[in-house]
Design a protein around this motif. Sequence first.
Motif, PDB file in Angstrom:
ATOM      1  N   ALA A  80       3.361 -10.593 -12.444  1.00 36.82           N
ATOM      2  CA  ALA A  80       2.815 -10.441 -11.084  1.00 36.82           C
ATOM      3  C   ALA A  80       3.736  -9.571 -10.237  1.00 36.82           C
ATOM      4  CB  ALA A  80       2.633 -11.805 -10.423  1.00 36.82           C
ATOM      5  N   VAL A  81       3.131  -8.922  -9.249  1.00 33.50           N
ATOM      6  CA  VAL A  81       3.862  -8.101  -8.284  1.00 33.50           C
ATOM      7  C   VAL A  81       3.240  -8.346  -6.916  1.00 33.50           C
ATOM      8  CG1 VAL A  81       4.540  -5.772  -7.584  1.00 33.50           C
ATOM      9  CG2 VAL A  81       4.145  -6.262  -9.986  1.00 33.50           C
ATOM     10  N   SER A  82       4.075  -8.594  -5.910  1.00 32.51           N
ATOM     11  CA  SER A  82       3.560  -8.608  -4.543  1.00 32.51           C
ATOM     12  C   SER A  82       3.984  -7.298  -3.895  1.00 32.51           C
ATOM     13  CB  SER A  82       4.078  -9.817  -3.756  1.00 32.51           C
ATOM     14  OG  SER A  82       5.459  -9.707  -3.523  1.00 32.51           O
ATOM     15  N   HIS A  83       3.101  -6.754  -3.080  1.00 33.29           N
ATOM     16  CA  HIS A  83       3.329  -5.461  -2.442  1.00 33.29           C
ATOM     17  C   HIS A  83       3.310  -5.606  -0.932  1.00 33.29           C
ATOM     18  CE1 HIS A  83       2.595  -3.095  -6.137  1.00 33.29           C
ATOM     19  NE2 HIS A  83       1.713  -4.032  -6.415  1.00 33.29           N
ATOM     20  N   HIS A  84       4.084  -4.767  -0.253  1.00 28.68           N
ATOM     21  CA  HIS A  84       3.997  -4.632   1.194  1.00 28.68           C
ATOM     22  C   HIS A  84       3.730  -3.168   1.488  1.00 28.68           C
ATOM     23  CE1 HIS A  84       5.340  -3.974   5.341  1.00 28.68           C
ATOM     24  NE2 HIS A  84       4.855  -5.200   5.524  1.00 28.68           N
ATOM     25  N   GLY A 103      -5.368 -11.855 -20.517  1.00 30.74           N
ATOM     26  CA  GLY A 103      -4.416 -10.755 -20.675  1.00 30.74           C
ATOM     27  C   GLY A 103      -4.711  -9.542 -19.811  1.00 30.74           C
ATOM     28  N   LYS A 104      -5.629  -9.644 -18.869  1.00 30.96           N
ATOM     29  CA  LYS A 104      -6.006  -8.516 -18.013  1.00 30.96           C
ATOM     30  C   LYS A 104      -5.350  -8.646 -16.649  1.00 30.96           C
ATOM     31  CE  LYS A 104     -10.292  -7.950 -20.478  1.00 30.96           C
ATOM     32  NZ  LYS A 104     -11.712  -8.183 -20.499  1.00 30.96           N
ATOM     33  N   TRP A 105      -5.169  -7.477 -15.996  1.00 33.98           N
ATOM     34  CA  TRP A 105      -4.543  -7.423 -14.682  1.00 33.98           C
ATOM     35  C   TRP A 105      -5.619  -7.453 -13.592  1.00 33.98           C
ATOM     36  CZ3 TRP A 105       0.495  -7.621 -13.192  1.00 33.98           C
ATOM     37  CH2 TRP A 105       1.448  -7.562 -14.209  1.00 33.98           C
ATOM     38  N   TYR A 106      -5.273  -8.116 -12.470  1.00 35.74           N
ATOM     39  CA  TYR A 106      -6.198  -8.232 -11.342  1.00 35.74           C
ATOM     40  C   TYR A 106      -5.467  -7.884 -10.051  1.00 35.74           C
ATOM     41  CZ  TYR A 106      -9.330 -10.527 -14.584  1.00 35.74           C
ATOM     42  OH  TYR A 106     -10.149 -10.787 -15.653  1.00 35.74           O
ATOM     43  N   ASP A 107      -6.209  -7.325  -9.097  1.00 35.18           N
ATOM     44  CA  ASP A 107      -5.690  -6.971  -7.781  1.00 35.18           C
ATOM     45  C   ASP A 107      -6.223  -7.987  -6.774  1.00 35.18           C
ATOM     46  OD1 ASP A 107      -4.333  -4.898  -6.033  1.00 35.18           O
ATOM     47  OD2 ASP A 107      -6.303  -5.035  -5.076  1.00 35.18           O
ATOM     48  N   ASN A 109      -6.447  -8.778  -2.757  1.00 35.44           N
ATOM     49  CA  ASN A 109      -6.315  -8.180  -1.431  1.00 35.44           C
ATOM     50  C   ASN A 109      -7.182  -8.998  -0.482  1.00 35.44           C
ATOM     51  OD1 ASN A 109      -6.141  -6.612   0.837  1.00 35.44           O
ATOM     52  ND2 ASN A 109      -6.621  -4.690  -0.200  1.00 35.44           N
ATOM     53  N   ASP A 110      -6.539  -9.872   0.265  1.00 34.17           N
ATOM     54  CA  ASP A 110      -7.239 -10.817   1.147  1.00 34.17           C
ATOM     55  C   ASP A 110      -8.257 -11.612   0.329  1.00 34.17           C
ATOM     56  OD1 ASP A 110      -5.683 -10.030   3.287  1.00 34.17           O
ATOM     57  OD2 ASP A 110      -7.111  -8.532   3.964  1.00 34.17           O
ATOM     58  N   SER A 111      -9.527 -11.549   0.679  1.00 30.98           N
ATOM     59  CA  SER A 111     -10.532 -12.337  -0.037  1.00 30.98           C
ATOM     60  C   SER A 111     -11.116 -11.590  -1.238  1.00 30.98           C
ATOM     61  CB  SER A 111     -11.663 -12.737   0.915  1.00 30.98           C
ATOM     62  OG  SER A 111     -12.320 -11.583   1.388  1.00 30.98           O
ATOM     63  N   GLN A 112     -10.648 -10.398  -1.507  1.00 33.64           N
ATOM     64  CA  GLN A 112     -11.170  -9.585  -2.606  1.00 33.64           C
ATOM     65  C   GLN A 112     -10.276  -9.700  -3.838  1.00 33.64           C
ATOM     66  OE1 GLN A 112     -13.293  -6.343  -1.968  1.00 33.64           O
ATOM     67  NE2 GLN A 112     -14.077  -7.240  -0.088  1.00 33.64           N
ATOM     68  N   CYS A 113     -10.906  -9.755  -4.986  1.00 38.60           N
ATOM     69  CA  CYS A 113     -10.188  -9.781  -6.260  1.00 38.60           C
ATOM     70  C   CYS A 113     -11.001  -8.985  -7.264  1.00 38.60           C
ATOM     71  CB  CYS A 113     -10.014 -11.219  -6.737  1.00 38.60           C
ATOM     72  SG  CYS A 113      -9.285 -11.325  -8.385  1.00 38.60           S
ATOM     73  N   HIS A 114     -10.339  -8.047  -7.943  1.00 34.92           N
ATOM     74  CA  HIS A 114     -11.040  -7.286  -8.981  1.00 34.92           C
ATOM     75  C   HIS A 114     -10.063  -6.887 -10.084  1.00 34.92           C
ATOM     76  CE1 HIS A 114      -9.536  -4.108  -6.291  1.00 34.92           C
ATOM     77  NE2 HIS A 114      -9.471  -3.367  -7.372  1.00 34.92           N
ATOM     78  N   GLN A 115     -10.625  -6.676 -11.264  1.00 35.17           N
ATOM     79  CA  GLN A 115      -9.823  -6.283 -12.422  1.00 35.17           C
ATOM     80  C   GLN A 115      -9.356  -4.843 -12.253  1.00 35.17           C
ATOM     81  OE1 GLN A 115     -11.725  -6.955 -16.200  1.00 35.17           O
ATOM     82  NE2 GLN A 115     -10.292  -5.604 -17.252  1.00 35.17           N
ATOM     83  N   ILE A 116      -8.133  -4.560 -12.731  1.00 34.79           N
ATOM     84  CA  ILE A 116      -7.573  -3.209 -12.630  1.00 34.79           C
ATOM     85  C   ILE A 116      -7.040  -2.769 -13.989  1.00 34.79           C
ATOM     86  CG2 ILE A 116      -6.959  -3.377 -10.181  1.00 34.79           C
ATOM     87  CD1 ILE A 116      -4.032  -3.868 -11.138  1.00 34.79           C
ATOM     88  N   GLU A 117      -6.847  -1.476 -14.112  1.00 32.87           N
ATOM     89  CA  GLU A 117      -6.200  -0.886 -15.281  1.00 32.87           C
ATOM     90  C   GLU A 117      -4.782  -0.516 -14.844  1.00 32.87           C
ATOM     91  OE1 GLU A 117      -5.562   0.009 -18.979  1.00 32.87           O
ATOM     92  OE2 GLU A 117      -7.554  -0.670 -18.342  1.00 32.87           O
TER      93      GLU A 117
END
Length: 189
Positions: A80-84, A103-107, A109-117
Amino acid sequence: LSGDEKRYCPKCKTHVEATKKIDLWMLPPILIIHLKRFKFCSSGQRSKIDRSIQYPLNDWDLSSVKKSSAGVDPLYDLYAVSHHRGNVGFGHYTAQAKNRFDGKWYDFNDSQCHQIEPSKENLGSGPSAYCLFYNRVERVVENGNEAKRNTIIRRQSANRPELWPHLQRATVALWKSTRLEFDRPEMDE
Protein backbone atom coordinates in the motif's frame (compact mmCIF):
# COMPACT_ATOMS: atom_id res chain seq x y z
CA LEU A 1 21.45 17.97 11.35
CA SER A 2 22.18 21.58 10.62
CA GLY A 3 20.39 24.90 10.24
CA ASP A 4 16.99 24.90 11.93
CA GLU A 5 17.36 21.21 12.77
CA LYS A 6 20.50 21.47 14.93
CA ARG A 7 20.54 19.32 18.05
CA TYR A 8 20.48 21.00 21.46
CA CYS A 9 23.44 19.80 23.54
CA PRO A 10 22.62 19.95 27.27
CA LYS A 11 26.33 19.82 28.16
CA CYS A 12 27.33 22.78 25.92
CA LYS A 13 23.94 24.48 26.39
CA THR A 14 23.86 25.42 22.70
CA HIS A 15 22.60 24.06 19.38
CA VAL A 16 25.24 22.04 17.52
CA GLU A 17 25.44 20.26 14.18
CA ALA A 18 24.98 16.52 14.57
CA THR A 19 24.55 13.31 12.64
CA LYS A 20 21.53 11.08 13.22
CA LYS A 21 22.19 7.36 12.87
CA ILE A 22 19.84 4.40 13.09
CA ASP A 23 21.05 0.78 13.17
CA LEU A 24 18.62 -1.98 12.21
CA TRP A 25 19.23 -5.25 14.04
CA MET A 26 15.88 -6.94 13.54
CA LEU A 27 13.26 -6.12 10.92
CA PRO A 28 9.50 -6.40 11.49
CA PRO A 29 6.93 -8.39 9.51
CA ILE A 30 5.27 -5.10 8.55
CA LEU A 31 7.50 -2.14 7.65
CA ILE A 32 5.97 1.33 7.38
CA ILE A 33 8.08 4.10 5.86
CA HIS A 34 6.81 7.62 6.64
CA LEU A 35 8.41 10.13 4.29
CA LYS A 36 9.10 13.66 5.45
CA ARG A 37 6.97 15.70 3.02
CA PHE A 38 6.47 18.87 5.06
CA LYS A 39 9.08 21.33 6.26
CA PHE A 40 8.58 23.67 9.22
CA CYS A 41 11.01 26.53 9.79
CA SER A 42 11.65 28.31 13.10
CA SER A 43 10.07 31.43 11.57
CA GLY A 44 6.78 29.53 11.38
CA GLN A 45 6.85 29.16 7.61
CA ARG A 46 5.68 25.79 6.27
CA SER A 47 6.28 24.23 2.88
CA LYS A 48 5.76 20.95 1.08
CA ILE A 49 8.70 18.84 -0.08
CA ASP A 50 7.80 17.71 -3.62
CA ARG A 51 10.94 15.74 -4.37
CA SER A 52 10.26 12.77 -6.62
CA ILE A 53 11.41 9.42 -5.24
CA GLN A 54 11.60 5.86 -6.49
CA TYR A 55 10.62 2.94 -4.29
CA PRO A 56 10.56 -0.80 -5.00
CA LEU A 57 7.29 -2.69 -5.49
CA ASN A 58 8.68 -6.20 -4.98
CA ASP A 59 11.73 -7.92 -3.53
CA TRP A 60 13.13 -4.94 -1.59
CA ASP A 61 16.16 -6.58 -0.03
CA LEU A 62 17.29 -4.84 3.17
CA SER A 63 20.07 -7.28 4.03
CA SER A 64 22.69 -4.61 3.27
CA VAL A 65 21.34 -2.31 6.02
CA LYS A 66 20.60 -4.95 8.64
CA LYS A 67 23.40 -5.15 11.23
CA SER A 68 22.70 -8.71 12.33
CA SER A 69 22.97 -11.75 10.07
CA ALA A 70 20.60 -13.73 12.30
CA GLY A 71 16.91 -14.16 11.63
CA VAL A 72 14.94 -14.25 8.41
CA ASP A 73 15.90 -12.66 5.10
CA PRO A 74 14.75 -9.04 5.10
CA LEU A 75 12.87 -9.14 1.78
CA TYR A 76 9.78 -6.92 1.40
CA ASP A 77 6.90 -6.40 -1.03
CA LEU A 78 4.91 -3.16 -1.18
CA TYR A 79 1.23 -3.60 -0.38
CA ALA A 80 0.00 0.00 0.00
CA VAL A 81 0.95 3.63 -0.56
CA SER A 82 -0.72 6.75 0.79
CA HIS A 83 -0.30 9.90 -1.27
CA HIS A 84 -0.56 13.61 -0.55
CA ARG A 85 -1.21 15.82 -3.55
CA GLY A 86 -1.34 19.59 -3.28
CA ASN A 87 0.43 21.95 -0.91
CA VAL A 88 0.53 22.58 2.84
CA GLY A 89 -2.70 24.56 3.01
CA PHE A 90 -4.73 22.77 0.37
CA GLY A 91 -4.05 19.09 -0.20
CA HIS A 92 -5.77 15.82 -0.78
CA TYR A 93 -4.92 12.32 0.46
CA THR A 94 -5.46 9.19 -1.63
CA ALA A 95 -4.21 5.62 -1.37
CA GLN A 96 -3.31 2.68 -3.56
CA ALA A 97 -3.33 -0.83 -2.16
CA LYS A 98 -2.86 -4.39 -3.31
CA ASN A 99 -5.66 -6.83 -2.56
CA ARG A 100 -4.03 -9.84 -0.92
CA PHE A 101 -6.72 -12.20 -2.24
CA ASP A 102 -6.73 -11.33 -5.96
CA GLY A 103 -3.22 -9.79 -6.17
CA LYS A 104 -4.51 -6.70 -8.01
CA TRP A 105 -3.89 -3.05 -7.20
CA TYR A 106 -6.71 -0.61 -6.39
CA ASP A 107 -6.90 3.19 -6.12
CA PHE A 108 -8.88 4.70 -3.22
CA ASN A 109 -9.97 8.32 -3.60
CA ASP A 110 -12.67 9.43 -1.16
CA SER A 111 -15.72 7.27 -1.92
CA GLN A 112 -14.31 6.00 -5.23
CA CYS A 113 -12.38 2.77 -5.64
CA HIS A 114 -11.21 1.22 -8.90
CA GLN A 115 -8.65 -1.29 -10.11
CA ILE A 116 -5.41 0.10 -11.55
CA GLU A 117 -2.43 -1.14 -13.53
CA PRO A 118 0.73 -0.30 -11.48
CA SER A 119 2.89 0.46 -14.55
CA LYS A 120 0.34 2.92 -15.97
CA GLU A 121 -0.13 4.69 -12.62
CA ASN A 122 3.63 5.21 -12.07
CA LEU A 123 3.40 3.16 -8.92
CA GLY A 124 6.97 2.94 -7.61
CA SER A 125 7.93 6.56 -8.29
CA GLY A 126 6.71 10.12 -8.02
CA PRO A 127 6.54 13.17 -5.77
CA SER A 128 3.28 12.38 -3.94
CA ALA A 129 4.12 9.20 -1.92
CA TYR A 130 3.71 9.95 1.78
CA CYS A 131 3.63 6.57 3.55
CA LEU A 132 4.85 3.25 2.15
CA PHE A 133 3.58 -0.03 3.60
CA TYR A 134 5.68 -3.17 3.13
CA ASN A 135 5.07 -6.79 4.09
CA ARG A 136 7.97 -9.15 4.74
CA VAL A 137 8.22 -12.05 2.31
CA GLU A 138 9.91 -15.30 3.24
CA ARG A 139 11.67 -17.34 0.58
CA VAL A 140 11.15 -21.07 0.67
CA VAL A 141 14.15 -22.98 -0.67
CA GLU A 142 13.69 -26.57 -1.83
CA ASN A 143 16.54 -28.69 -3.23
CA GLY A 144 18.85 -25.68 -3.31
CA ASN A 145 16.47 -23.64 -5.51
CA GLU A 146 14.04 -20.94 -4.52
CA ALA A 147 10.70 -22.69 -4.93
CA LYS A 148 8.21 -20.09 -3.76
CA ARG A 149 7.71 -17.00 -1.66
CA ASN A 150 5.36 -16.78 1.29
CA THR A 151 3.88 -13.45 2.27
CA ILE A 152 3.50 -13.47 6.01
CA ILE A 153 0.35 -11.76 7.24
CA ARG A 154 0.16 -11.52 11.00
CA ARG A 155 -2.36 -9.67 13.06
CA GLN A 156 -1.26 -8.35 16.43
CA SER A 157 -3.59 -8.53 19.41
CA ALA A 158 -3.46 -8.87 23.18
CA ASN A 159 -4.70 -12.44 22.72
CA ARG A 160 -1.68 -13.44 20.58
CA PRO A 161 1.53 -12.07 22.18
CA GLU A 162 3.59 -14.60 20.22
CA LEU A 163 2.90 -12.51 17.11
CA TRP A 164 4.26 -9.27 18.56
CA PRO A 165 7.30 -8.29 16.45
CA HIS A 166 9.57 -7.64 19.43
CA LEU A 167 8.89 -11.16 20.73
CA GLN A 168 9.71 -13.00 17.49
CA ARG A 169 12.35 -15.40 18.71
CA ALA A 170 13.33 -19.01 18.09
CA THR A 171 11.06 -20.11 20.96
CA VAL A 172 7.95 -18.64 19.37
CA ALA A 173 6.83 -22.12 18.24
CA LEU A 174 6.73 -23.23 21.88
CA TRP A 175 4.43 -20.45 23.01
CA LYS A 176 0.69 -20.80 23.14
CA SER A 177 -1.87 -18.08 22.77
CA THR A 178 -3.02 -16.55 26.01
CA ARG A 179 -6.46 -15.17 26.43
CA LEU A 180 -6.50 -12.26 28.83
CA GLU A 181 -9.52 -12.08 31.09
CA PHE A 182 -10.27 -8.77 32.74
CA ASP A 183 -12.35 -8.38 35.86
CA ARG A 184 -15.50 -6.57 34.95
CA PRO A 185 -17.05 -4.34 37.60
CA GLU A 186 -20.55 -5.35 38.47
CA MET A 187 -23.13 -2.85 37.36
CA ASP A 188 -25.92 -1.63 39.63
CA GLU A 189 -29.33 -2.38 38.26
